[in-house]
Every structure is written in structure tokens, then in C-alpha cells.
Design a protein around this motif. Sequence first.
Motif, mmCIF file in Angstrom:
data_model
loop_
_atom_site.group_PDB
_atom_site.id
_atom_site.type_symbol
_atom_site.label_atom_id
_atom_site.label_comp_id
_atom_site.label_asym_id
_atom_site.label_seq_id
_atom_site.Cartn_x
_atom_site.Cartn_y
_atom_site.Cartn_z
ATOM 1 N N GLU A 183 0.825 -1.297 0.036
ATOM 2 C CA GLU A 183 0.035 -0.029 0.083
ATOM 3 C C GLU A 183 0.958 1.209 -0.038
ATOM 4 O OE1 GLU A 183 -2.763 -0.009 3.130
ATOM 5 O OE2 GLU A 183 -3.834 -2.036 2.590
ATOM 6 N N THR A 184 0.443 2.195 -0.747
ATOM 7 C CA THR A 184 1.354 3.379 -0.883
ATOM 8 C C THR A 184 0.425 4.556 -0.343
ATOM 9 O OG1 THR A 184 0.088 4.093 -3.119
ATOM 10 C CG2 THR A 184 2.446 2.814 -2.928
ATOM 11 N N ASN A 185 1.174 5.633 0.476
ATOM 12 C CA ASN A 185 0.641 6.704 0.883
ATOM 13 C C ASN A 185 0.533 7.928 0.014
ATOM 14 O OD1 ASN A 185 3.122 6.866 1.237
ATOM 15 N ND2 ASN A 185 3.052 7.411 3.379
ATOM 16 N N SER A 186 0.233 7.815 -1.065
ATOM 17 C CA SER A 186 0.415 8.837 -2.037
ATOM 18 C C SER A 186 -0.618 10.116 -1.874
ATOM 19 C CB SER A 186 0.369 8.377 -3.541
ATOM 20 O OG SER A 186 -0.942 7.482 -3.511
ATOM 21 N N ALA A 187 -1.905 9.628 -1.284
ATOM 22 C CA ALA A 187 -2.836 10.439 -1.060
ATOM 23 C C ALA A 187 -3.221 10.685 0.376
ATOM 24 C CB ALA A 187 -4.079 9.988 -1.958
ATOM 25 N N PRO A 188 -3.285 11.911 0.962
ATOM 26 C CA PRO A 188 -3.724 11.985 2.457
ATOM 27 C C PRO A 188 -5.086 11.559 2.560
ATOM 28 C CG PRO A 188 -2.558 14.065 1.350
ATOM 29 C CD PRO A 188 -2.816 13.370 0.080
ATOM 30 N N SER A 189 -5.241 11.134 3.826
ATOM 31 C CA SER A 189 -6.549 10.635 4.197
ATOM 32 C C SER A 189 -7.251 11.733 4.891
ATOM 33 C CB SER A 189 -6.596 9.307 4.880
ATOM 34 O OG SER A 189 -5.628 9.799 6.087
ATOM 35 N N VAL A 190 -6.601 12.705 5.472
ATOM 36 C CA VAL A 190 -7.135 13.957 6.311
ATOM 37 C C VAL A 190 -6.916 15.104 5.358
ATOM 38 C CG1 VAL A 190 -7.321 14.870 8.483
ATOM 39 C CG2 VAL A 190 -7.007 12.604 8.431
ATOM 40 N N VAL A 191 -7.975 15.993 5.642
ATOM 41 C CA VAL A 191 -8.093 17.028 4.715
ATOM 42 C C VAL A 191 -6.873 17.943 5.100
ATOM 43 C CG1 VAL A 191 -9.101 19.561 4.263
ATOM 44 C CG2 VAL A 191 -10.550 17.155 4.263
ATOM 45 N N ASN A 192 -6.823 18.266 6.528
ATOM 46 C CA ASN A 192 -5.583 19.150 7.241
ATOM 47 C C ASN A 192 -4.264 18.690 6.859
ATOM 48 O OD1 ASN A 192 -7.261 20.781 8.472
ATOM 49 N ND2 ASN A 192 -7.551 19.492 10.513
ATOM 50 N N ASP A 193 -3.997 17.341 6.448
ATOM 51 C CA ASP A 193 -2.809 16.880 5.785
ATOM 52 C C ASP A 193 -2.178 17.472 4.458
ATOM 53 O OD1 ASP A 193 -2.677 15.426 8.091
ATOM 54 O OD2 ASP A 193 -3.115 13.596 7.049
ATOM 55 N N LEU A 194 -3.355 18.029 3.720
ATOM 56 C CA LEU A 194 -3.138 18.688 2.361
ATOM 57 C C LEU A 194 -2.030 19.961 2.724
ATOM 58 C CD1 LEU A 194 -6.493 18.212 0.898
ATOM 59 C CD2 LEU A 194 -4.327 17.024 0.168
ATOM 60 N N ASN A 195 -2.377 20.688 3.764
ATOM 61 C CA ASN A 195 -1.298 21.687 3.960
ATOM 62 C C ASN A 195 -0.064 21.293 4.285
ATOM 63 O OD1 ASN A 195 -3.519 24.039 4.526
ATOM 64 N ND2 ASN A 195 -4.275 22.570 6.017
ATOM 65 N N ASP A 196 0.194 20.209 4.531
ATOM 66 C CA ASP A 196 1.743 19.740 4.611
ATOM 67 C C ASP A 196 2.141 19.360 3.390
ATOM 68 O OD1 ASP A 196 1.649 20.247 7.252
ATOM 69 O OD2 ASP A 196 0.853 18.384 7.778
ATOM 70 N N VAL A 202 13.749 25.638 -2.315
ATOM 71 C CA VAL A 202 14.342 26.844 -2.904
ATOM 72 C C VAL A 202 15.694 26.824 -1.841
ATOM 73 C CG1 VAL A 202 14.443 29.253 -3.427
ATOM 74 C CG2 VAL A 202 12.451 27.903 -3.761
ATOM 75 N N ASN A 203 17.003 26.671 -2.519
ATOM 76 C CA ASN A 203 18.176 26.759 -1.552
ATOM 77 C C ASN A 203 18.079 25.781 -0.581
ATOM 78 O OD1 ASN A 203 19.269 28.858 -3.403
ATOM 79 N ND2 ASN A 203 18.154 30.338 -2.318
ATOM 80 N N GLY A 204 17.775 24.603 -0.799
ATOM 81 C CA GLY A 204 17.543 23.629 0.417
ATOM 82 C C GLY A 204 16.325 23.857 1.570
ATOM 83 N N ALA A 205 15.597 24.800 0.967
ATOM 84 C CA ALA A 205 14.508 24.800 1.923
ATOM 85 C C ALA A 205 13.233 24.489 1.283
ATOM 86 C CB ALA A 205 14.371 26.742 2.543
ATOM 87 N N VAL A 206 12.333 23.786 2.051
ATOM 88 C CA VAL A 206 11.317 23.467 1.289
ATOM 89 C C VAL A 206 10.155 24.483 1.594
ATOM 90 C CG1 VAL A 206 9.435 21.500 1.175
ATOM 91 C CG2 VAL A 206 11.838 21.028 1.514
ATOM 92 N N ILE A 207 9.261 24.532 0.567
ATOM 93 C CA ILE A 207 8.186 25.554 0.694
ATOM 94 C C ILE A 207 6.806 24.556 0.661
ATOM 95 C CG2 ILE A 207 6.789 27.351 -0.281
ATOM 96 C CD1 ILE A 207 9.160 28.396 -1.605
ATOM 97 N N TYR A 208 6.187 24.702 1.807
ATOM 98 C CA TYR A 208 5.100 23.798 1.685
ATOM 99 C C TYR A 208 3.566 24.497 1.491
ATOM 100 C CZ TYR A 208 7.876 20.687 4.521
ATOM 101 O OH TYR A 208 9.019 19.800 4.713
ATOM 102 N N ILE A 209 2.550 23.895 1.240
ATOM 103 C CA ILE A 209 1.215 24.662 0.817
ATOM 104 C C ILE A 209 0.889 25.531 2.182
ATOM 105 C CG2 ILE A 209 -1.265 24.242 0.476
ATOM 106 C CD1 ILE A 209 -0.598 21.998 -1.451
ATOM 107 N N ARG A 210 1.148 25.086 3.218
ATOM 108 C CA ARG A 210 0.531 25.841 4.473
ATOM 109 C C ARG A 210 1.401 27.182 4.461
ATOM 110 N NH1 ARG A 210 3.936 21.670 6.883
ATOM 111 N NH2 ARG A 210 5.827 22.434 7.677
ATOM 112 N N ASP A 211 2.579 27.432 3.788
ATOM 113 C CA ASP A 211 3.183 28.453 3.875
ATOM 114 C C ASP A 211 2.753 29.728 3.122
ATOM 115 O OD1 ASP A 211 5.222 27.415 5.574
ATOM 116 O OD2 ASP A 211 6.467 26.626 3.942
ATOM 117 N N VAL A 212 1.822 29.390 1.957
ATOM 118 C CA VAL A 212 1.389 30.435 1.192
ATOM 119 C C VAL A 212 0.024 30.116 0.992
ATOM 120 C CG1 VAL A 212 3.401 30.701 -0.169
ATOM 121 C CG2 VAL A 212 1.871 28.768 -0.963
ATOM 122 N N ALA A 213 -0.738 28.848 1.739
ATOM 123 C CA ALA A 213 -2.377 28.821 1.304
ATOM 124 C C ALA A 213 -2.850 27.958 2.323
ATOM 125 C CB ALA A 213 -2.586 28.155 0.053
ATOM 126 N N HIS A 214 -4.247 27.924 2.435
ATOM 127 C CA HIS A 214 -4.780 27.011 3.401
ATOM 128 C C HIS A 214 -5.857 26.191 3.023
ATOM 129 C CE1 HIS A 214 -6.579 25.551 7.183
ATOM 130 N NE2 HIS A 214 -7.864 26.343 6.995
#
Length: 291
Positions: A183-196, A202-214
Amino acid sequence: MFAVRRPLGAGDVDPHCFQQRAGHTTTVNDIEHIESQSLNGISIIKIFFQPHVNIGSAVAQVTSISQVQLRSLPPGTTPPFIIQYNASSVPVLQLGLSGQGLNEQQLNDLGQNTIRTQLATIEGAQTPFPYGGKQRQIQVDIDLHALEAKGLSPVDVVNASTRRTSIAPSGTMKVDRFEYAIETNSAPSVVNDLNDLPIKAVNGAVIYIRDVAHVRDGFPPQTNIVRVNGSRAILMSIMKTGSSSTLDIIKGVQDVLANIKGQLPPQLKINALSDQSIFVRGRLTASCARR
């Protein structure tokens, strides 16, 4: 039949949805005339047939043509919802769904995805989409200032959410004499997990959806409201098609609702707002009394 493509305006729906569908629909046999109505995000097409038409064959042809033509429509257009109407297609039962502690999204979800699918097995009954409520939809609220500060665009957020929520095939793994399902965990099972979900690095720093959206469990703009005893509710209409008995249809609905009661929340109330079986029984009783 009607097709949905949001957020196209009425002026865009007509040339991109209706004109293409109407051109292909003319290949269907025994058409008397075609009417259409284009609204914001919705194209409604009414097809009138000749009196001698084989309606079963005509509906099958319309369905086939609509599916073939779907590829040439704008991306995101849903397959058409085809409803058969005639002089006897009238509501024989209207149900009001309400419940303390249940919001309009939950009521709409229960009516459309739980109750309506079970009622499809009743012979002679047709159940359109429920009226009222809010259609449940996962929405992404973008912070444009944060997006600009990170050097990103809304397209980056859309691509990240689409790419990270796709269902990937898993397969199996053979170890010695055993074969294990992976089984693969390619799709989140909880809505809040989509923010992660990550967008880019960029330059070694990861930009997540929570940083620019909700990301939230929301709904599109509500287009109609139903109230039962002053409270927001859902209205479900059960239509009669063909020569089926009104009494048999309503009894079938009551039996189905009794069977699925355990699948529904205990606070959900289903009230019969309009029941045509009362008038049918009264008419039969009066006829028997005259004899």
C-alpha cells in the motif's frame, strides 16, 4: 440533460459547451426540436422527441454521443446528467432532511451520496440532485502576498496539490513463498494533511502549501436554500417515471429508508413533506365506496 463546468460564465458556456453538444446530438434519431439554457457554469439542454420514438433507444444514443464528445469540451467539464421526463414525471414524494448538529454540507452529502444512491434501486423512481444545502468541496485559500514573497504563482499550488494527491499503483512484492500487497500513502486521508504537501525546494528550504495557502473542507457559493420549520434543510424529490404505481414507489422508498437507518446519523430527521399516496388511497377508497 445538463453539464457543469465552473467557473465558466454564461457567455462562455454557450459556445464551448452547448453548441458542441447540440451539433453532435442531432445525430440522434427522431428529434422533434432542441432547447437550451446557458447559466454560469451550467449548460441545460432539453431534447424533445417525436411521439413514436423508442425512448429507450433515444436515451442510449444521447448518452453515447455525450460521452464521446466529452473530450472536446473545456477541461474539468463533468459528464452530463441525463434525466428522462414525460407527462407522468411528477414528484410523488418529497423528503425534508434536517438534524440538530448537522450542517448544510453534511446534510447535502448524506442526501446525495448515501440516500440518493440507495433509492436508485426502486423500480419506477427517479431522484434528481437534492435542493438546498452546500455541496462539499475541498478548497484552497491562497495568500497572494505570501505567494509573491516566495516567488511562486497560483499554478504552482494547483500543480502541487494535483500531483501529490494522485492515487499511485502499488502492486505486490514476492518474498520467498509469499506475495505481499503493498500500500502506498500517495494521497492524504485527512483534509488538514493537504497543508503539509511540499510545493518546491529553494536553496535547500522546502516551501509547503501551508506557507502560502490554507486547505479546508469548504463549499462553493450556495445557489438555493431550503428551510424546514425555520431551520436549514435539504429537499429530496422522488419522481415517478413510466407506468409504475405511485403506491409501490412510496412503499419502496419507505422500505429503503428503514434498511439504511443504521448507516445514517441518529440525529438525522427525514420528514415526508409531500406524499401523493395519501390522495391516491383516498381516491381508491372513494371509488370503492361508490360501488
